[in-house]
Design a protein around this motif. Structure first.
Motif, mmCIF file in Angstrom:
data_model
loop_
_atom_site.group_PDB
_atom_site.id
_atom_site.type_symbol
_atom_site.label_atom_id
_atom_site.label_comp_id
_atom_site.label_asym_id
_atom_site.label_seq_id
_atom_site.Cartn_x
_atom_site.Cartn_y
_atom_site.Cartn_z
ATOM 1 N N ALA A 17 9.242 5.053 -4.022
ATOM 2 C CA ALA A 17 8.238 5.750 -4.353
ATOM 3 C C ALA A 17 7.774 6.471 -3.668
ATOM 4 N N ASP A 18 7.755 6.176 -2.276
ATOM 5 C CA ASP A 18 6.673 6.736 -1.583
ATOM 6 C C ASP A 18 7.254 7.600 -1.307
ATOM 7 N N ARG A 19 8.248 7.741 -0.793
ATOM 8 C CA ARG A 19 9.078 9.044 -0.482
ATOM 9 C C ARG A 19 9.447 10.111 -1.782
ATOM 10 N N LEU A 20 9.652 9.790 -3.100
ATOM 11 C CA LEU A 20 9.240 10.292 -4.023
ATOM 12 C C LEU A 20 8.007 11.545 -4.429
ATOM 13 N N HIS A 21 7.016 10.921 -3.757
ATOM 14 C CA HIS A 21 5.738 11.801 -3.939
ATOM 15 C C HIS A 21 6.000 12.118 -3.310
ATOM 16 N N ALA A 22 5.844 12.444 -2.141
ATOM 17 C CA ALA A 22 6.189 13.248 -1.067
ATOM 18 C C ALA A 22 7.037 14.413 -1.202
ATOM 19 N N GLY A 23 8.040 13.819 -1.472
ATOM 20 C CA GLY A 23 9.660 14.717 -1.569
ATOM 21 C C GLY A 23 8.256 15.497 -2.925
ATOM 22 N N ALA A 24 8.908 15.226 -4.230
ATOM 23 C CA ALA A 24 8.475 15.833 -5.324
ATOM 24 C C ALA A 24 7.275 16.718 -5.074
ATOM 25 N N GLY A 25 5.902 16.014 -3.994
ATOM 26 C CA GLY A 25 4.938 16.946 -3.800
ATOM 27 C C GLY A 25 5.433 18.495 -2.966
ATOM 28 N N GLU A 26 6.082 17.682 -1.677
ATOM 29 C CA GLU A 26 6.865 19.042 -1.279
ATOM 30 C C GLU A 26 7.660 19.558 -2.142
ATOM 31 N N LEU A 27 7.908 19.238 -2.627
ATOM 32 C CA LEU A 27 9.192 20.655 -3.499
ATOM 33 C C LEU A 27 8.166 21.616 -4.461
ATOM 34 N N ALA A 28 6.594 20.949 -4.861
ATOM 35 C CA ALA A 28 5.796 21.255 -5.521
ATOM 36 C C ALA A 28 5.690 22.801 -4.201
ATOM 37 N N LEU A 29 4.859 22.340 -3.193
ATOM 38 C CA LEU A 29 4.580 23.481 -2.554
ATOM 39 C C LEU A 29 5.736 24.275 -1.567
ATOM 40 N N SER A 30 6.752 24.220 -1.891
ATOM 41 C CA SER A 30 7.841 24.817 -1.754
ATOM 42 C C SER A 30 7.798 26.135 -2.945
ATOM 43 N N VAL A 31 8.208 25.360 -4.167
ATOM 44 C CA VAL A 31 8.078 26.269 -5.061
ATOM 45 C C VAL A 31 7.392 27.341 -5.498
ATOM 46 N N GLY A 32 5.648 26.756 -5.078
ATOM 47 C CA GLY A 32 4.751 27.199 -5.427
ATOM 48 C C GLY A 32 4.686 28.094 -4.034
ATOM 49 N N TRP A 33 4.962 28.159 -3.099
ATOM 50 C CA TRP A 33 5.550 29.589 -2.216
ATOM 51 C C TRP A 33 6.410 30.652 -2.489
ATOM 52 N N LEU A 34 7.365 30.155 -3.476
ATOM 53 C CA LEU A 34 7.565 31.386 -3.963
ATOM 54 C C LEU A 34 7.061 31.973 -4.887
ATOM 55 N N ALA A 35 6.133 31.879 -5.951
ATOM 56 C CA ALA A 35 5.433 32.082 -6.257
ATOM 57 C C ALA A 35 4.664 32.710 -5.825
ATOM 58 N N HIS A 36 4.348 32.288 -4.583
ATOM 59 C CA HIS A 36 3.150 33.138 -3.837
ATOM 60 C C HIS A 36 3.455 34.516 -3.535
ATOM 61 N N ASP A 37 4.450 33.890 -2.951
ATOM 62 C CA ASP A 37 4.786 35.165 -1.825
ATOM 63 C C ASP A 37 5.489 36.266 -2.907
ATOM 64 N N SER A 38 5.951 36.134 -4.300
ATOM 65 C CA SER A 38 6.379 37.088 -5.427
ATOM 66 C C SER A 38 5.879 37.731 -6.062
ATOM 67 N N GLY A 39 4.535 37.501 -5.603
ATOM 68 C CA GLY A 39 3.281 37.978 -6.146
ATOM 69 C C GLY A 39 2.698 37.256 -7.313
ATOM 70 N N ARG A 40 2.998 35.916 -8.386
ATOM 71 C CA ARG A 40 2.656 35.499 -9.531
ATOM 72 C C ARG A 40 1.116 33.722 -9.183
ATOM 73 N N PHE A 41 0.995 35.059 -8.993
ATOM 74 C CA PHE A 41 -0.027 33.740 -7.859
ATOM 75 C C PHE A 41 -0.588 32.972 -8.925
ATOM 76 N N GLU A 42 -0.923 33.123 -10.394
ATOM 77 C CA GLU A 42 -1.781 31.924 -11.249
ATOM 78 C C GLU A 42 -0.760 30.239 -11.745
#
Length: 462
Positions: A219-244
């Motif tokens: 569960a700890d690994r899944l929380h960390a992995g899902a959180g890091e995945l959210a940040l990675s996807v968030g960065w793709l949105a960030h770099d694409s200008g999708r700030f919201e």
């Protein structure tokens, strides 16, 4: 946003009014109580979109358990009270146990998750076919979910499928590998075209969290992995200008970090949040987020992580026009960088080296309108950057072209801008394209210069 949202009751299980929550509201109207919840959320850094309708859904029993962000706010408002004391059902009896309400005919599919309380409802309706299915399968997550993805099995309301097993080590490893794969693609090719595809495995990762894990370590690994995945996807949105969209994904990762008590993930989320705030023109928020990240990272044993967070703070001070605050933060950052790498440095910081230090410092001086100084640091960044990080090479070179233009060195700026065009054949980054377009506009009055004219002609064709 957070993914562990509510689970509305099914027609077979009509809602029971939440009298305990209604009693806590007291004489306040639903709107007044919602405003109090939003204020409490801001006090602890949670962005909850609470309104009178949400209060009504809770009190009617439609919302049987709040998502993690709301839970944190409620615990802040009512210290010592458990979810049961607040009238909610245990989370493990709610998640994924009941069918969602059917989607109205001909209703549009959401392109993003706009509010925190809606996130789980939309996650349950993820992957309605086609490219999303391909994306999940390509990243190795579909087989881990205990079913073979077909168009019929991925319709809204059918998730999770009957018999989907609880997550084990192989599922946690699949999420971690998805994070690495997305970051590798971004490093080499940029964010354009990746963002929409990457949201499917993110939904899948949080669905694994909803299903539960066999062991706490998993569960700890899944929380960390899902959180890091959210940040990675968030960065793709960030770099694409999708700030919201980026802001939502970063908030989701932050909520996940706090639920799991994961200081490393929290520091990463604050780092990205600070970066986004600076880019979105909210420099004071950038300073606050960067400082919060430094507090989270204080005991993680990574001077390089503290260095990056301090550079984020410096960028915020520069955006505020506070030269003294910026210089003080840059001084601390250089001291921290000088302590060198350690075993405590997180895996996601593989991009961070002297080149990134120079690049971020260049951005600070550029924000302070010290173009010549900014150009010197941007040039160092381009010279120091490992070619593997092709997107960063293009970014630093675009920064150099912009700073040289502002400094009046138009021929040198045109040469740097041409190098960006060379790199752009393999890097698809809206951020880089936007910077290059701004440089082209600034160089237009100098088009009689042969190097400038050649660049402008090539840029127009591109």
């Amino acid at each position: 946003m957070t993914s562990a949202s509510v689970s509305p009751t099914s027609p077979e299980h009509p809602p029971s009014p939440n009298l305990a929550f209604r009693q806590l509201r007291g004489p306040r109207s639903a709107g007044e109580f919602a405003a109090a919840i939003r204020r409490a959320g801001r006090e602890i850094g949670e962005n909850v979109s609470c309104d009178a309708r949400y209060i009504g859904r809770v009190e009617s029993g439609e919302i049987r358990c709040p998502n993690y962000a709301y839970e944190r706010v409620f615990r802040h408002m009512f210290p010592g009270l458990s979810l049961a004391d607040l009238g909610f059902s245990p989370r493990e009896t709610v998640r994924g146990r009941h069918a969602r309400r059917p989607k109205p005919p001909n209703s549009p599919s959401p392109s993003r998750v706009p509010t925190i309380e809606e996130s789980d409802v939309l996650r349950r309706a993820f992957m309605t076919g086609g490219s999303a299915t391909v994306a999940v399968a390509a990243l190795g997550l579909a087989p881990m979910l205990g079913f073979a993805p077909t168009a019929d099995s991925l319709t809204p309301g059918s998730w999770p499928p009957p018999g989907a097993r609880r997550a084990g080590e192989s599922e946690a490893a699949a999420v971690e590998e998805a994070v690495r794969h997305i970051r590798l693609l971004d490093d080499r090719h940029g964010s354009d075209g990746l963002y929409q595809r990457a949201t499917a495995p993110l939904h899948a990762a949080y669905t694994l969290l909803d299903a539960g894990a066999l062991r706490q370590s998993t569960a700890d690994r899944l929380h960390a992995g899902a959180g890091e995945l959210a940040l990675s996807v968030g960065w793709l949105a960030h770099d694409s200008g999708r700030f919201e969209d980026a802001r939502s994904h970063y908030a989701e990762a932050l909520a996940t970090a706090r639920v799991a008590g994961d200081a490393a993930l929290e520091a990463h989320a604050f780092s990205n949040t600070a970066f986004l705030a600076r880019d979105a023109g909210r420099p004071r928020e950038a300073v606050r987020a960067a400082q919060a990240g430094q507090r989270a990272a204080r005991h993680l044993g990574s001077p390089r992580l503290l260095c990056l967070l301090t550079l984020r703070e410096a960028g915020g001070w520069a955006g505020l026009g506070d030269r003294g605050g910026c210089e003080e933060a840059l001084g601390r950052a250089h001291t921290l960088f000088g302590q060198g790498p350690t075993d405590g440095d997180p895996e996601w910081m593989s991009f961070f080296g002297e080149a990134e230090l120079e690049g971020l410092e260049a951005q600070c001086w550029s924000a302070l309108h010290e173009w010549s100084r900014a150009a010197r640091h941007a040039h160092r960044a381009t010279a120091l950057q490992d070619p593997h990080f092709a997107r960063n090479v293009a970014l630093y070179t675009a920064e150099l072209a912009e700073d040289l233009t502002r400094d009046g060195a138009v021929d040198e700026a045109a040469a740097a801008a041409n190098r960006v065009l060379d790199l752009a054949e393999g890097v698809q980054s809206p951020r880089v394209r936007s910077m290059l377009a701004a440089t082209a506009r600034a160089l237009l009055p100098h088009q009689r210069s042969a190097p400038v004219g050649a660049f402008l002609e090539r840029h127009a064709k591109a």
